[in-house]
Enzyme design. Structure first.
Site, PDB file in Angstrom:
ATOM      1  N   PRO A   2     177.988  27.765  98.245  1.00 37.41           N
ATOM      2  CA  PRO A   2     176.852  28.803  98.262  1.00 37.41           C
ATOM      3  C   PRO A   2     176.638  29.114  96.685  1.00 37.41           C
ATOM      4  CG  PRO A   2     178.410  29.466 100.068  1.00 37.41           C
ATOM      5  CD  PRO A   2     179.176  28.143  99.170  1.00 37.41           C
ATOM      6  N   GLU A   3     175.410  28.945  96.459  1.00 39.12           N
ATOM      7  CA  GLU A   3     174.774  29.664  95.218  1.00 39.12           C
ATOM      8  C   GLU A   3     173.698  30.344  95.399  1.00 39.12           C
ATOM      9  OE1 GLU A   3     175.021  26.704  91.841  1.00 39.12           O
ATOM     10  OE2 GLU A   3     176.635  25.625  92.696  1.00 39.12           O
ATOM     11  N   LYS A  51     174.786  36.229  94.086  1.00 38.44           N
ATOM     12  CA  LYS A  51     175.479  35.577  95.017  1.00 38.44           C
ATOM     13  C   LYS A  51     175.752  36.668  95.982  1.00 38.44           C
ATOM     14  CE  LYS A  51     177.307  31.964  92.106  1.00 38.44           C
ATOM     15  NZ  LYS A  51     178.486  31.211  91.603  1.00 38.44           N
ATOM     16  N   ASN A 252     178.754  26.249  90.337  1.00 36.03           N
ATOM     17  CA  ASN A 252     179.238  25.361  89.785  1.00 36.03           C
ATOM     18  C   ASN A 252     178.488  23.799  89.887  1.00 36.03           C
ATOM     19  OD1 ASN A 252     181.369  24.023  88.300  1.00 36.03           O
ATOM     20  ND2 ASN A 252     182.226  22.894  89.813  1.00 36.03           N
ATOM     21  N   ARG A 353     187.889  25.286  87.108  1.00 34.17           N
ATOM     22  CA  ARG A 353     186.927  24.585  88.129  1.00 34.17           C
ATOM     23  C   ARG A 353     186.827  23.060  87.668  1.00 34.17           C
ATOM     24  NH1 ARG A 353     183.661  28.389  90.835  1.00 34.17           N
ATOM     25  NH2 ARG A 353     182.886  26.417  91.912  1.00 34.17           N
TER      26      ARG A 353
END
Length: 365
Positions: A2-3, A51, A252, A353
């Site tokens: 999810p972004e 978000k 990301n 990440r």
């Protein structure tokens, strides 16, 4: 993953299903809200903020409740890595009627909740317009770790590696955190995080006031986003982009793609970027999220062929660069303090990440 674009789609789905409807019953499966009830309230609006998902509810209709302070509320949730909202059409449910109501016959006697629920129809946040219903007779729930594709069952690992606009892993009833029921539908939040009810007037103070300009919001402010990014010149651009206090909505996937497309090294300091590069990065991020906000499958390389997503660099470490042919490298970047609600006093810890980048196209300096 999810972004900002997938949150936008989730809110669009929830808005179409809930806005203007009265909540007949609710069920919150988080300790802090275990005794909370928003039945009788009307869904006033569903708003994406970066978000975050904000479901705004009217004041309680009962006069006595109003006297005791039952003012308009906002139901907050965050998708984080695995969360998703789904909408089920109650008109097509089985005799159990809705989630949480036990079945009382046959092999299902004694079972309750989603596990006891028979065939239903679900709504997903597809970008193909309108509410997407699942086929008749399809169960909306599967054991956690399984997801169905083309009649076959995919493993959890396969589901996680499938890069799609929305969460694709099958969800089980034990992951439900929130349910809102109206006359026609049930909106169910699976694995959503930071579920909270706060007075709507305190949204900024308690929920989203710390966020930077929303990259998909109506009040998007490019100059303010650039100002916030430039305020910490010694920070790596890869980390600065993910800090929702600078600009809200980038995750990301878009970080990796935007930095690759602009030939920017993820670890380059903000103040070391060539003149105009920072603006180019933010403008491109804004463009890509807007292009994908109504697509069912996310892609940064034109229209995805055969419905499959296609990226320049994200998830392609070890494969040849689409631009120069050199093998893309796998790296780690520390997203310290990039939590749902970052507190200035919190001790910094590492949040590494994984990213893919090209050692030839994205040379530092």
């Amino acid at each position: 993953m999810p972004e900002g674009d997938s949150v936008y789609r989730q809110c669009k789905m929830l808005r179409e299903a809930l806005e203007g409807a009265v909540i007949e019953s609710s069920d919150f499966r988080v300790p802090a809200l275990a005794t909370s009830d928003v039945s009788g309230r009307t869904v006033v609006a569903v708003v994406p903020r970066g978000k975050h998902i904000l479901i705004r509810l009217s004041a309680a209709p009962n006069t006595e409740e109003m006297k005791s302070g039952a003012e308009p509320l906002t139901l907050h949730s965050h998708l984080m890595m695995d969360g998703t909202w789904r909408v089920f059409d109650r008109a097509h449910n089985d005799d159990a009627g809705h989630l949480g109501e036990p079945r009382t016959s046959g092999a299902d006697a004694g079972r309750s909740g989603a596990d006891a629920r028979g065939p239903g129809r679900a709504t997903s946040s597809s970008g193909r317009g309108g509410l997407q219903r699942s086929r008749p007779g399809a169960s909306p729930y599967r054991p956690r770790g399984q997801a169905r594709r083309g009649g076959s069952v995919r493993s959890a690992a396969e589901s996680r590696t499938r890069i799609s606009a929305d969460v694709s892993v099958g969800q089980g009833s034990h992951t439900i955190r929130a349910i809102l029921r109206t006359k026609d539908v049930e909106a169910v939040g699976f694995d959503v995080k930071d579920v909270r009810l706060v007075p709507t007037r305190l949204e900024d103070q308690e929920l989203v006031g710390y966020l930077g300009p929303d990259i998909l919001g109506p009040d998007w402010d490019l100059e303010k986003a650039l100002e916030r990014l430039n305020a910490q010149p010694d920070r790596a651009i890869g980390t600065a982009l993910m800090d929702q206090r600078n600009l809200a909505g980038i995750g990301n996937v878009y970080r990796v793609e935007v930095l690759f497309m602009t030939r920017t090294n993820p670890w380059a300091r903000v103040d070391s970027l060539p003149e105009g590069r920072l603006r180019e990065i933010v403008v491109l991020a804004h463009k890509l999220l807007h292009l994908n906000k109504d697509r069912s499958m996310r892609s940064t390389v034109g229209q995805a062929p055969q419905g499959r997503p296609l990226f320049w660099a994200y998830g392609r470490d070890g494969q040849p660069c689409r631009r120069c042919g050199v093998q893309l490298k796998r790296g780690e970047i520390d997203d310290a303090l990039l939590t749902v609600d970052p507190a200035p006093s919190r001790t910094a810890v590492q949040h590494l990440r994984t990213i893919a980048w090209c050692p030839r196209c994205q040379v530092a300096g």
